[in-house]
Design an enzyme around this catalytic site. Structure first.
Site, short mmCIF file in Angstrom:
data_model
loop_
_atom_site.label_atom_id
_atom_site.label_comp_id
_atom_site.label_asym_id
_atom_site.label_seq_id
_atom_site.Cartn_x
_atom_site.Cartn_y
_atom_site.Cartn_z
N SER A 569 47.65 75.52 56.64
CA SER A 569 47.24 75.77 55.26
C SER A 569 47.80 74.69 54.35
O SER A 569 48.83 74.08 54.65
CB SER A 569 47.76 77.13 54.78
OG SER A 569 47.56 77.30 53.40
N TYR A 582 54.65 83.55 53.18
CA TYR A 582 53.46 82.91 53.75
C TYR A 582 53.62 81.39 53.79
O TYR A 582 53.37 80.75 54.82
CB TYR A 582 52.24 83.30 52.91
CG TYR A 582 50.94 82.72 53.41
CD1 TYR A 582 50.27 83.27 54.49
CD2 TYR A 582 50.36 81.61 52.77
CE1 TYR A 582 49.07 82.74 54.94
CE2 TYR A 582 49.16 81.08 53.21
CZ TYR A 582 48.52 81.64 54.29
OH TYR A 582 47.33 81.11 54.73
#
Length: 692
Positions: A569, A582
């Site tokens: 990501s 995250y």
């Protein structure tokens, strides 16, 4: 009514086709091809002759519809047929120059075409054309070939059918064989005998009838009689058992352990996909006293032989790499000697010398080919060859094709021309992809891209319903041979190891791993619980570690290299609010990519990263409050998120699952085979995420 074949004729379906002889012929073909005891995939041929109007003269003329070259009667459609003028086909006898020139006749079939949209006529065309019957079946039933391939086959055929089934000795299919069938029929007629069929030595069976149904029934009755006869003679099978099979669980475990090793050996020329079978008929043969005598003989029927090679490789009890290496070397030397001793001046170059069929006593049969369907079909054909050997040994003794005849089939110039006409392999042909979390969203898009580019795919997910839906979709798009499914929890080592075992049993191993399974939690530091933290790190970091570890073990056994692509990501590199769990887990995934790339270079296993951002469409990442959390962090509503994410990119673009799939393919498709440890951003251009 029948014990050894299935009567699949449906009067209602046939009645609906009444008056259309071509449709009835296709219906008959399809139900014959549905029973593997009658004929294998791609094996045999069927035809019908009818009166039609000549488009040039307007007069009635006889036309033969027949399965076209390379087709399969079980799935035959009108578009797969050839339609020819019968009188023109028969008039080719005027230019036939003899057996040594018969291959040139195939080109002349094109001058006999009636329907201009016809498929290319097959080599079997004259075999049907020179017989006068309206409906003809040419099939390769195990029971009939067992008689045809036995030492006393001609005499047994004569006695069993009272002379009503003729006999034509072995000859390669072609124009001359068609003339021999005609001569056999005429010789019997000169004696006042009306034959109901002809047995072809070591090859197969011809049967016929005045209507499609009569032809079908005649075919079933002849095959049933052959099978009944063999059953009545069968006592001890293959000389009795030399050993017992392992249990089903042990067979699966041993096969999964060995399959990647065998795949590596068999892929020394072209990367292969595997298939495993422990069918009871296979086990009976490979565990028998007669295995060592019969296996080297190879198969008899040309269709069997073309798909299974000259003979199988039989393994011993020691299946270590050290023991397998000389076995494979000896097989390759044997195949090279076979080629050198049988080749002609114009023979095509020697093909891959590795075995197609590998027999492992006590465990089962492995087959390897360029794709899963071909590997599976090879297993089906060799199982039929086992049935033939069993029957022939029960009634007499089995005889295989002489080596030169086998070579002339395998390296037939017409077969070579057919191979040369085949489409170029796709970029991922022969490769097996395992994409985690591929039941939907980004994972499914990646798996679909891999399948579109020729790979076999193992779909996996923790959601059984989602996985079942994905499987149905993939089978509809790509066929049953391309896709396998398994429930997999990336946080559980046993689950992942079981999934890799499934990959080895289904396809022989694995080549492409995409660590895509993920979850997202967006909370401020004081709201972020330890349970949230553990869940993120278990799925994203531990999951990537466990899947990679299990896959690397398989890849090293294969020795073929491979690819691992980690879906990370932009958040691995860009700090933002309410994202501590995250974002840090994604950073750990990114660095694991670099660490594994550094370690796995000597194995030619490439490890790379794709960094998406804001993939909203059809993505599970937005479940569980993530969308609400990100909207809160940016001071906007959830409905405003898509536009917000697109607007902040340099390209002002929304990112879709297909965009991530294309990035993954960029890494594994062949153009970046010398790249590892790299990251590819797919975020529309987020300057803060540029890699430095």
């Amino acid at each position: 009514m029948y014990k050894h074949v299935s009567d699949l004729w449906d009067d209602a379906k046939a009645a609906a086709l009444a008056g259309n002889e071509v449709d009835l012929f296709i219906y008959r073909s399809n139900i014959l091809g549905a029973d593997l005891r009658i004929t294998n995939y791609g094996g045999g041929n069927t035809s019908v002759k009818l009166q039609d109007k000549d488009p040039l003269t307007g007069s009635e003329t006889e036309v033969m519809w027949i399965k076209g070259s390379g087709g399969d009667i079980g799935t035959l459609k009108k578009s797969g047929c050839a339609a020819l003028y019968v009188d023109r086909l028969r008039s080719l006898t005027n230019v036939y120059r003899g057996l040594e020139h018969e291959d040139e006749m195939v080109e002349l079939f094109n001058h006999c075409i009636f329907d201009l949209s016809s498929k290319a006529p097959s080599i079997d065309t004259p075999l049907h054309g020179f017989l006068p019957f309206k409906h003809i079946d040419h099939l390769h039933p195990d029971a009939a070939i067992a008689i045809a391939a036995s030492k006393d086959g001609e005499q047994i055929t004569k006695e069993l059918f009272g002379g009503l089934i003729g006999w034509v000795g072995w000859q390669r299919p072609g124009f001359d064989l068609g003339l021999q069938l005609k001569a056999c029929l005429e010789e019997a007629a000169s004696r006042g005998v009306q034959l109901r069929g002809i047995m072809l030595g070591s090859h197969g069976l011809f049967t016929w009838g005045d209507t499609s149904y009569e032809c079908y029934v005649n075919t079933l009755e002849v095959i049933e009689k052959c099978a009944d006869y063999i059953e009545s003679k069968t006592a001890t099978v293959f000389g009795g058992a030399r050993m017992s099979s392992f249990s089903a669980e042990e067979r699966a475990a041993k096969a999964a352990e060995l399959a990647p090793v065998l795949r590596g050996f068999c892929s020394s020329h072209v990367q292969m996909v595997g298939h495993f079978s422990d069918d009871e008929r296979v086990l009976q043969f490979i565990n028998s006293n007669d295995l060592d005598r019969l296996a080297p003989l190879g198969t008899s029927c040309p269709d069997h032989f073309l798909r299974t090679k000259i003979s199988p490789l039989v393994l011993g009890s020691d299946v270590s790499v050290e023991a397998l290496t000389p076995l494979f070397e000896d097989y390759r030397i044997m195949y090279g000697s076979y080629y050198d001793s049988c080749k002609h001046a114009n023979s095509p170059a020697m093909r891959d010398p590795n075995p197609v069929v590998i027999l492992y006593p006590g465990v089962g049969m492995f087959t390897f080919a360029k794709d899963k369907q071909t590997a599976r079909v090879a297993a089906e054909f060799y199982t039929n060859a086992i049935n033939v050997m069993r029957g022939a040994e029960a009634i007499s003794s089995y005889t295989s094709l002489p080596r030169q005849e086998a070579f002339d089939i395998e390296y037939w110039l017409l077969e070579e021309a057919k191979l040369q006409r085949m489409p170029k392999p796709k970029a991922l042909s022969g490769r097996v992809a395992f994409v985690t979390g591929s039941g939907g969203g980004i994972g499914k898009a990646i798996a679909k891209k891999m399948a579109q580019e020729g790979a076999c795919v193992i779909l996996n997910d923790v959601n059984a319903d989602r996985l079942a839906e994905a499987k149905a979709e993939f089978i509809g798009l790509f066929g049953k041979d391309v896709v396998s499914t398994v429930i997999a929890d990336v946080t559980n080592q046993e689950s992942i190891e079981a999934a890799m075992t499934q990959a080895c049993l289904d396809f022989g191993g694995v080549d492409l791993i995409v660590n895509n399974a993920g979850i997202s939690i967006s909370k401020g530091i004081l709201e972020h619980t330890q349970a949230d933290w553990d869940k993120l790190y278990d799925i994203l970091v531990k999951g990537q570690y466990l899947v990679s570890q299990a896959a690397i073990a398989v890849m090293r056994k294969q020795g073929l290299g491979g690819d691992i692509v980690n879906i990370v990501s932009k958040n691995a590199f860009v700090a933002g609010p309410n994202n501590v769990g995250y974002g840090s887990a994604k950073a750990a995934q990114a660095h694991m990519t670099r660490l594994l790339a550094a370690e796995l270079g000597p194995d030619h296993i490439r490890v790379n990263t794709v960094n998406p951002d804001a993939v909203i469409a059809d993505s599970n990442i937005w479940a569980g409050g993530w969308a609400e959390g990100r909207a809160k962090a940016y001071g906007i509503t959830v409905a405003e998120l898509p536009a917000y994410y697109a607007k902040r990119t340099l390209l002002n673009e929304s990112i879709l699952p297909d965009d991530i799939a294309n990035a993954c393919f960029a890494f594994v498709g062949g153009l970046l085979n010398k790249s590892t440890g790299n990251a590819l951003n797919v975020d529309g251009g987020v300057a803060a995420g540029f890699l430095r």
